[in-house]
Design a protein around this motif. Structure first.
Motif, PDB file in Angstrom:
ATOM      1  N   VAL A 110       0.835  -1.197   0.000  1.00 15.61           N
ATOM      2  CA  VAL A 110       0.000   0.000   0.000  1.00 15.61           C
ATOM      3  C   VAL A 110       0.877   1.258   0.000  1.00 15.61           C
ATOM      4  O   VAL A 110       2.046   1.227   0.383  1.00 15.61           O
ATOM      5  CB  VAL A 110      -0.936   0.023   1.220  1.00 15.61           C
ATOM      6  N   PHE A 146     -10.030  -3.381  -4.497  1.00 19.57           N
ATOM      7  CA  PHE A 146      -9.131  -3.762  -3.408  1.00 19.57           C
ATOM      8  C   PHE A 146      -7.680  -3.794  -3.891  1.00 19.57           C
ATOM      9  O   PHE A 146      -6.753  -3.363  -3.195  1.00 19.57           O
ATOM     10  CB  PHE A 146      -9.489  -5.157  -2.878  1.00 19.57           C
ATOM     11  N   CYS A 147      -7.487  -4.328  -5.094  1.00 19.59           N
ATOM     12  CA  CYS A 147      -6.134  -4.491  -5.621  1.00 19.59           C
ATOM     13  C   CYS A 147      -5.486  -3.151  -5.938  1.00 19.59           C
ATOM     14  O   CYS A 147      -4.259  -2.998  -5.810  1.00 19.59           O
ATOM     15  CB  CYS A 147      -6.157  -5.388  -6.857  1.00 19.59           C
ATOM     16  N   VAL A 190      -5.933  -0.452  -4.207  1.00 25.14           N
ATOM     17  CA  VAL A 190      -5.431   0.028  -2.913  1.00 25.14           C
ATOM     18  C   VAL A 190      -4.180  -0.758  -2.527  1.00 25.14           C
ATOM     19  O   VAL A 190      -3.197  -0.199  -2.025  1.00 25.14           O
ATOM     20  CB  VAL A 190      -6.513  -0.080  -1.826  1.00 25.14           C
ATOM     21  N   ALA A 191      -4.183  -2.062  -2.798  1.00 23.87           N
ATOM     22  CA  ALA A 191      -3.037  -2.913  -2.439  1.00 23.87           C
ATOM     23  C   ALA A 191      -1.762  -2.501  -3.167  1.00 23.87           C
ATOM     24  O   ALA A 191      -0.667  -2.586  -2.609  1.00 23.87           O
ATOM     25  CB  ALA A 191      -3.361  -4.373  -2.737  1.00 23.87           C
ATOM     26  N   HIS A 228      -9.859  -8.708  -0.117  1.00 23.59           N
ATOM     27  CA  HIS A 228      -9.490  -8.397   1.264  1.00 23.59           C
ATOM     28  C   HIS A 228      -8.168  -9.063   1.626  1.00 23.59           C
ATOM     29  O   HIS A 228      -7.271  -8.422   2.204  1.00 23.59           O
ATOM     30  CB  HIS A 228     -10.620  -8.878   2.181  1.00 23.59           C
ATOM     31  N   LEU A 260      -5.275  -7.326  -0.172  1.00 22.92           N
ATOM     32  CA  LEU A 260      -4.999  -6.027   0.439  1.00 22.92           C
ATOM     33  C   LEU A 260      -4.306  -6.193   1.786  1.00 22.92           C
ATOM     34  O   LEU A 260      -3.344  -5.480   2.090  1.00 22.92           O
ATOM     35  CB  LEU A 260      -6.302  -5.237   0.598  1.00 22.92           C
ATOM     36  N   GLY A 303      -2.673  -3.458   3.937  1.00 19.71           N
ATOM     37  CA  GLY A 303      -3.866  -2.648   4.061  1.00 19.71           C
ATOM     38  C   GLY A 303      -4.885  -3.236   5.012  1.00 19.71           C
ATOM     39  O   GLY A 303      -4.703  -4.323   5.571  1.00 19.71           O
ATOM     40  N   ALA A 360     -12.123  -0.045   2.603  1.00 21.83           N
ATOM     41  CA  ALA A 360     -10.800  -0.639   2.369  1.00 21.83           C
ATOM     42  C   ALA A 360      -9.809   0.514   2.293  1.00 21.83           C
ATOM     43  O   ALA A 360     -10.033   1.484   1.563  1.00 21.83           O
ATOM     44  CB  ALA A 360     -10.795  -1.446   1.081  1.00 21.83           C
TER      45      ALA A 360
END
Length: 265
Positions: free
Chosen positions: A154, A196-197, A199-200, A222, A225, A230, A255
């Motif tokens: 992240v 999600f990815c 953000v990851a 999830h 992340l 994250g 997230a």
């Protein structure tokens, strides 16, 4: 759980399912039906589910399995289980927008600890390795050999200039109002668990979801992340999002990369 085996099996099954999905996607026409909850389903959803379910049951016969497409698999009162959304983003698939994903995750004691997210039309493959760290693999995605792996992590967010990602198909005024509480540098739209990815990988700092989702929609993203450092928290009290809930339905959630100063609901 043998995490080396789990990683290998999840990767192979997601790639096989992705191949079948892209066969349907490339066809001139395909049927779209409505399930009992009025959500769309196609032959691609069902074929991918069959591939993944058979593979997981053969490899891990003693681990409970929950999949979106098999209502009979939705056993209650489980805290450790495999969970599958064989085609997340069916609306993106039907509209040929490409933002759809194959999702497989392993939940241990209510926490998604391993997962894989494959976006076959985008040629992006994210997953947790056996040690739990998140990576993105570069194609061509051969089933019997792993390509180049790049660790993902992240971003360190700047609360004066946040990058936000939101849904393409489920954006609403409540989401926009909540995002408006932050100092936003830029926004991206993405479908399915790709949010999600993003953000990851540090491409976004924050993904709020103020809408109905199920655990199979979120578990794999999830896990990826979390493996990138994250968090996924409930929207109402900012406590960690747990799995194995009654009906496998999620509350609203956020997230986020650590360091984002979360606003109250």
């Amino acid at each position: 759980m043998n995490y080396e085996k789990l990683t290998r099996i999840m990767r192979e099954l997601s790639l096989s399912a992705g191949d079948k999905i892209m066969e349907v996607y490339a066809s001139d026409d395909f049927d779209v039906r409505a399930k009992s909850d009025e959500s769309p389903v196609t032959a691609a959803d069902e074929a991918a589910d069959a591939i993944i379910s058979a593979g997981l049951r053969a490899a891990f016969p003693d681990v409970p399995l929950v999949t979106e497409e098999q209502a009979a698999s939705h056993m209650q009162n489980v805290q450790t289980f495999l969970i599958v959304d064989p085609l997340d983003g069916t609306k993106e698939f039907v509209n040929r927008r490409g933002d759809f994903t194959v999702n497989i995750a392993y939940v241990a004691n209510g926490v998604p600890v391993r997962g894989i997210v494959y976006a076959p039309a985008k040629d992006r493959l994210f997953y947790t390795t056996a040690d739990g760290n998140a990576v993105e693999e570069t194609g061509p995605f051969a089933k019997n050999s792993v390509g180049t792996l790049t660790p993902i992590t992240v971003a360190r967010p700047d609360n004066a200039a946040l990058m936000v990602v939101a849904s393409k198909s489920h954006r609403d005024q409540a989401t926009d109002d909540y995002i408006g509480k932050y100092n936003v540098k830029d926004m991206k739209s993405a479908g399915s668990s790709l949010k999600f990815c993003l953000v990851a990988t540090g491409e976004a700092d924050l993904y709020p979801r103020l809408g109905r989702t199920m655990e199979w929609d979120t578990a794999a993203g999830h896990a990826v992340l979390a493996g990138a450092g994250g968090n996924v928290v409930r929207f109402d009290d900012h406590q960690p999002l747990q799995y194995g809930k009654p009906g496998f339905e999620n509350p609203f959630f956020i997230a986020t990369a650590p360091g984002v100063a979360l606003e109250k609901a």
